[in-house]
Motif scaffolding. Structure first.
Motif, mmCIF file in Angstrom:
data_model
loop_
_atom_site.group_PDB
_atom_site.id
_atom_site.type_symbol
_atom_site.label_atom_id
_atom_site.label_comp_id
_atom_site.label_asym_id
_atom_site.label_seq_id
_atom_site.Cartn_x
_atom_site.Cartn_y
_atom_site.Cartn_z
ATOM 1 N N VAL A 126 15.867 -5.695 -31.911
ATOM 2 C CA VAL A 126 15.972 -4.739 -33.030
ATOM 3 C C VAL A 126 17.321 -4.038 -32.999
ATOM 4 O O VAL A 126 18.002 -3.943 -34.027
ATOM 5 C CB VAL A 126 14.820 -3.709 -32.995
ATOM 6 C CG1 VAL A 126 15.072 -2.572 -33.977
ATOM 7 C CG2 VAL A 126 13.485 -4.377 -33.298
ATOM 8 N N ASN A 127 17.722 -3.566 -31.843
ATOM 9 C CA ASN A 127 19.002 -2.858 -31.737
ATOM 10 C C ASN A 127 20.188 -3.759 -32.069
ATOM 11 O O ASN A 127 21.119 -3.338 -32.762
ATOM 12 C CB ASN A 127 19.158 -2.244 -30.347
ATOM 13 C CG ASN A 127 18.236 -1.062 -30.146
ATOM 14 O OD1 ASN A 127 17.859 -0.389 -31.095
ATOM 15 N ND2 ASN A 127 17.853 -0.823 -28.912
ATOM 16 N N HIS A 128 20.152 -5.009 -31.630
ATOM 17 C CA HIS A 128 21.239 -5.947 -31.952
ATOM 18 C C HIS A 128 21.279 -6.246 -33.446
ATOM 19 O O HIS A 128 22.359 -6.303 -34.048
ATOM 20 C CB HIS A 128 21.099 -7.241 -31.155
ATOM 21 C CG HIS A 128 21.401 -7.123 -29.698
ATOM 22 N ND1 HIS A 128 22.416 -6.338 -29.194
ATOM 23 C CD2 HIS A 128 20.825 -7.710 -28.623
ATOM 24 C CE1 HIS A 128 22.454 -6.442 -27.886
ATOM 25 N NE2 HIS A 128 21.484 -7.270 -27.504
ATOM 26 N N ILE A 129 20.111 -6.425 -34.036
ATOM 27 C CA ILE A 129 20.056 -6.701 -35.475
ATOM 28 C C ILE A 129 20.548 -5.486 -36.262
ATOM 29 O O ILE A 129 21.272 -5.631 -37.253
ATOM 30 C CB ILE A 129 18.638 -7.131 -35.903
ATOM 31 C CG1 ILE A 129 18.330 -8.517 -35.308
ATOM 32 C CG2 ILE A 129 18.492 -7.146 -37.424
ATOM 33 C CD1 ILE A 129 16.887 -8.949 -35.437
ATOM 34 N N CYS A 130 20.205 -4.297 -35.819
ATOM 35 C CA CYS A 130 20.707 -3.082 -36.477
ATOM 36 C C CYS A 130 22.228 -3.020 -36.417
ATOM 37 O O CYS A 130 22.878 -2.662 -37.406
ATOM 38 C CB CYS A 130 20.102 -1.839 -35.839
ATOM 39 S SG CYS A 130 18.384 -1.560 -36.287
ATOM 40 N N ASP A 131 22.794 -3.386 -35.276
ATOM 41 C CA ASP A 131 24.259 -3.414 -35.155
ATOM 42 C C ASP A 131 24.870 -4.394 -36.149
ATOM 43 O O ASP A 131 25.880 -4.094 -36.801
ATOM 44 C CB ASP A 131 24.676 -3.794 -33.732
ATOM 45 C CG ASP A 131 24.383 -2.705 -32.716
ATOM 46 O OD1 ASP A 131 24.179 -1.544 -33.120
ATOM 47 O OD2 ASP A 131 24.353 -3.034 -31.508
ATOM 48 N N VAL A 132 24.256 -5.570 -36.281
ATOM 49 C CA VAL A 132 24.743 -6.577 -37.237
ATOM 50 C C VAL A 132 24.647 -6.033 -38.664
ATOM 51 O O VAL A 132 25.581 -6.166 -39.455
ATOM 52 C CB VAL A 132 23.948 -7.899 -37.093
ATOM 53 C CG1 VAL A 132 24.216 -8.835 -38.252
ATOM 54 C CG2 VAL A 132 24.278 -8.576 -35.774
ATOM 55 N N LEU A 133 23.536 -5.402 -38.983
ATOM 56 C CA LEU A 133 23.350 -4.869 -40.333
ATOM 57 C C LEU A 133 24.333 -3.749 -40.652
ATOM 58 O O LEU A 133 24.859 -3.684 -41.771
ATOM 59 C CB LEU A 133 21.910 -4.375 -40.504
ATOM 60 C CG LEU A 133 20.840 -5.462 -40.519
ATOM 61 C CD1 LEU A 133 19.450 -4.839 -40.492
ATOM 62 C CD2 LEU A 133 21.004 -6.389 -41.714
ATOM 63 N N LEU A 134 24.596 -2.892 -39.679
ATOM 64 C CA LEU A 134 25.557 -1.813 -39.922
ATOM 65 C C LEU A 134 26.979 -2.357 -40.084
ATOM 66 O O LEU A 134 27.744 -1.855 -40.913
ATOM 67 C CB LEU A 134 25.485 -0.784 -38.799
ATOM 68 C CG LEU A 134 24.199 0.049 -38.773
ATOM 69 C CD1 LEU A 134 24.141 0.917 -37.527
ATOM 70 C CD2 LEU A 134 24.058 0.881 -40.032
ATOM 71 N N SER A 135 27.312 -3.392 -39.340
ATOM 72 C CA SER A 135 28.630 -4.038 -39.521
ATOM 73 C C SER A 135 28.715 -4.677 -40.905
ATOM 74 O O SER A 135 29.753 -4.631 -41.556
ATOM 75 C CB SER A 135 28.851 -5.100 -38.440
ATOM 76 O OG SER A 135 28.964 -4.509 -37.194
ATOM 77 N N PHE A 136 27.621 -5.268 -41.332
ATOM 78 C CA PHE A 136 27.534 -5.870 -42.659
ATOM 79 C C PHE A 136 27.755 -4.813 -43.729
ATOM 80 O O PHE A 136 28.533 -5.007 -44.667
ATOM 81 C CB PHE A 136 26.178 -6.549 -42.788
ATOM 82 C CG PHE A 136 25.898 -7.174 -44.120
ATOM 83 C CD1 PHE A 136 26.836 -7.950 -44.788
ATOM 84 C CD2 PHE A 136 24.652 -7.021 -44.711
ATOM 85 C CE1 PHE A 136 26.558 -8.542 -45.997
ATOM 86 C CE2 PHE A 136 24.356 -7.612 -45.930
ATOM 87 C CZ PHE A 136 25.315 -8.368 -46.567
ATOM 88 N N ALA A 137 27.086 -3.673 -43.601
ATOM 89 C CA ALA A 137 27.256 -2.591 -44.562
ATOM 90 C C ALA A 137 28.704 -2.114 -44.592
ATOM 91 O O ALA A 137 29.266 -1.848 -45.673
ATOM 92 C CB ALA A 137 26.322 -1.430 -44.213
#
Length: 98
Positions: free
Chosen positions: A81-92
């Motif tokens: 979850v934390n890694h995916i959140c990091d990916v999503l925030l970079s995407f944003a």
């Protein structure tokens, strides 16, 4: 991409991150069950699918690939979850700078 669409996409992505199981205080030591993880990952995929019509397809496939790579790792759900959140925030962040 006009400003209003950018903000809509960024808001959708940040809401996914805000609703991540590890971002909520309901879990002792940030443990995440498989069931809770599966529900959240369906939410992630739904939001990405909706936003895909507004972004470059190469960007969409890149983000999707990064998430799939995380899903394939043999690590705890809370770490995923934390890694995916990091990916999503970079995407944003990438969307903001388009």
């Amino acid at each position: 991409m006009d400003h209003q669409i950018k903000m809509m996409v960024v808001d959708a992505i940040t809401n996914v991150v805000k609703n991540a199981p590890t971002r909520q205080n309901n879990y002792l030591y940030n443990t995440v069950s498989k069931e809770r993880f599966d529900i959240w990952i369906r939410y992630v995929n739904s939001v990405l699918q909706v936003t895909s019509q507004y972004i470059n397809m190469n960007m969409f496939f890149s983000i999707n690939s990064q998430i799939q790579n995380i899903l394939m790792q043999n690590i705890d759900y809370s770490i995923k979850v934390n890694h995916i959140c990091d990916v999503l925030l970079s995407f944003a962040k990438q969307i903001i700078y388009l």
